[in-house]
Write an enzyme that holds these catalytic residues in place. Structure first.
Site: not given
Ligand code: ARG
Length: 474
Positions: A25, A157-158, A279, A285, A292, A319, A324
């Site tokens: 590890s 709403t919606h 872009s 752009k 995002e 354990y 791990q």
């Protein structure tokens, strides 16, 4: 025979190289080196204090650990998968540094309670940092809310125009969401700040150790009261991953609104150039990539939560090597959350609000329709009847291509005799907003009150974090 392993005594053959690579590890748990050394320093101080090892040996170990720490910090330490994990890599380096006396460090301890202790120390530090970063984000949102106490936007709403609200009210909704996130982290802190060390491999130890002493040294408020539980509990990691998943979900909702609002179609906000990208083909752009990506990275955090829950499912006590697998998902979650939160606060603080565009939006919709229904109700009409009348009135407007304030009073009167000249006052967005003067509502006095309370809480949260950050200084 491979004598070089710290556990090599019982073995007659060297470890297969594939096994070494598969089970190690160290490539990822080297992240825990500070916590590991800090835990060892407390442990060795306790061994000496309890007379389990001579004071001068403890002093040598202490100096040796500091030398190892300094070497790692300088980037000069060499970690090897032959030594499997961070615990044995550090122990090996200690022994190389000070000789066989370094082998006394592991007295009365197991890697099982050691790794659990490291994980508690590590997560404790990060929880405090995340509380601070969430407070930074709240501060940025509150700053924009204060600057927009009289900016009216359509509420949805919606994703359909519903009722006008203050932009400040909308932003303060996120402050409330992040307050719950802070509370969740603060609550989990109690369980994170519990010491497993002293549990040994699973059953405790034959040495007369002093767990309370170690807890005090490391700033733990409690110790685990069952040694099996101490080494096999990873609830505190699951809890953190769950809290992180919810934080990411909240960030993702906010980011989705930033993406929508910065589109030409909405045009409500403009994100600062420093927080957008362009872009490679379309010169015009300006993309909200950060928002995002935060939205997108929410997926991996959900995945890590599900991953660890599944690792732990059906694991027998105590354990198991499966455990791990708690690390990579946790470390990735921390990196992901840290990256997102660090960017969100300045992105919110620097975004420009297009007030004119928002003003136009609320004047060209029917989001004041509820208020005229309420107007008729105040004149004695049952709400259901009022709803029906206003529905017809809105339909009439849509057919004529006008909005409610454009209709003459005579037209209103053909729908209901109860309409009077004062209807035009009721239709104004400011009036619509301020009419919602209930606790938690969008009226400007209510929102100002919410901002005041949030600022007071923010100060308390900052103090909570500052006090606890002290414990993590090393
Ligand atoms: N690298 C191990 C882990 O992360 C440390 C504990 C190992 N204990 C053991 N008995 N093999 O879980």
């Amino acid at each position: 025979m491979d004598v070089s392993k710290l556990w090599g005594g019982r073995f007659t053959k060297p470890t297969d190289q594939l096994v070494e690579a598969y089970t190690a590890s160290i490539p990822f748990d080297k992240e825990l080196y500070e916590e590991d050394i800090r835990g060892s320093l407390a442990h060795v101080a306790m061994l000496a204090k309890c007379g389990i090892i001579p004071a001068q040996d403890a002093e040598k170990i202490r100096e040796g650990l500091h030398a190892v720490l300094a070497r790692i910090r300088r980037g000069e330490a060499e970690f090897t998968i032959a030594d499997e994990d961070i615990h044995m890599n550090i122990e090996r380096q200690l022994i190389e540094e000070i000789g066989p006396v370094g082998g006394k460090l592991h007295t009365g301890r197991s890697r099982n309670d050691q790794v659990a202790t490291d994980m508690h120390l590590y997560l404790r530090k990060w929880i405090v940092r995340f509380v601070g970063l969430l407070a930074d984000l709240q501060e940025a949102l509150i700053g924009q809310a204060k600057a927009n106490l009289d900016t009216i936007v359509p509420g949805y709403t919606h994703l359909q125009r519903a009722q006008p609200i203050l932009l400040a009210h909308h932003l303060m909704a996120y402050v409330s969401m992040f307050r719950r996130d802070i509370e969740r982290l603060q609550d989990s802190y109690k369980r994170v700040n519990t010491l497993p060390l002293g549990a040994g491999a699973l059953a405790g130890t034959t040495f007369p150790i002093d767990r309370e002493f170690v807890a005090r040294q490391l700033g733990f408020e409690r110790i685990y009261d069952n040694s099996l539980d101490a080494v096999s509990d990873r609830d505190f990691v699951v809890e953190f991953l769950a809290a992180a998943a919810i934080i990411m979900m909240h960030l993702s909702r906010l980011c989705e609104e930033l993406v929508l609002w910065s589109s030409t179609e909405f045009g409500f906000i403009e994100l600062d150039d420093a927080f957008c990208t362009g872009s490679s083909i379309m010169p015009q752009k300006k993309n909200p990539d950060v928002a995002e990506l935060v939205r997108g990275k929410t997926g991996r955090v959900y995945g890590h939560l599900m991953g660890l829950l599944t690792v732990l499912k059906s694991l027998p006590l105590a354990y198991n090597k499966d455990m791990q697998e708690d690390k990579e998902g946790l470390f990735d979650t921390i990196r992901t959350l840290d990256g997102a939160l660090r960017l969100m606060a300045p992105m919110i603080a620097t975004m420009k609000v297009n007030r004119e565009r928002m003003r136009q939006a609320v004047r060209q919709d029917f989001s004041n329709a509820t208020d005229i229904a309420d107007y008729l109700v105040n004149k004695g009409l049952p709400f259901r009847q009022a709803h029906e009348i206003i529905g017809k009135l809105v339909l009439h407007c849509i057919q004529q291509g006008v909005f409610l304030p454009d209709l003459p009073l005579e037209t209103y009167k053909t729908f209901s005799a109860l309409f009077e000249e004062d209807i035009y006052e009721v239709l104004k967005p400011e009036r619509v907003v301020n009419a919602r003067n209930v606790y938690g509502g969008t009226a400007s006095g209510q929102v100002a009150g919410a901002i005041g309370r949030a600022e007071a809480e923010l100060a308390a949260v900052r103090e909570w974090a500052a006090n606890r950050a002290e414990r993590d200084k090393f």
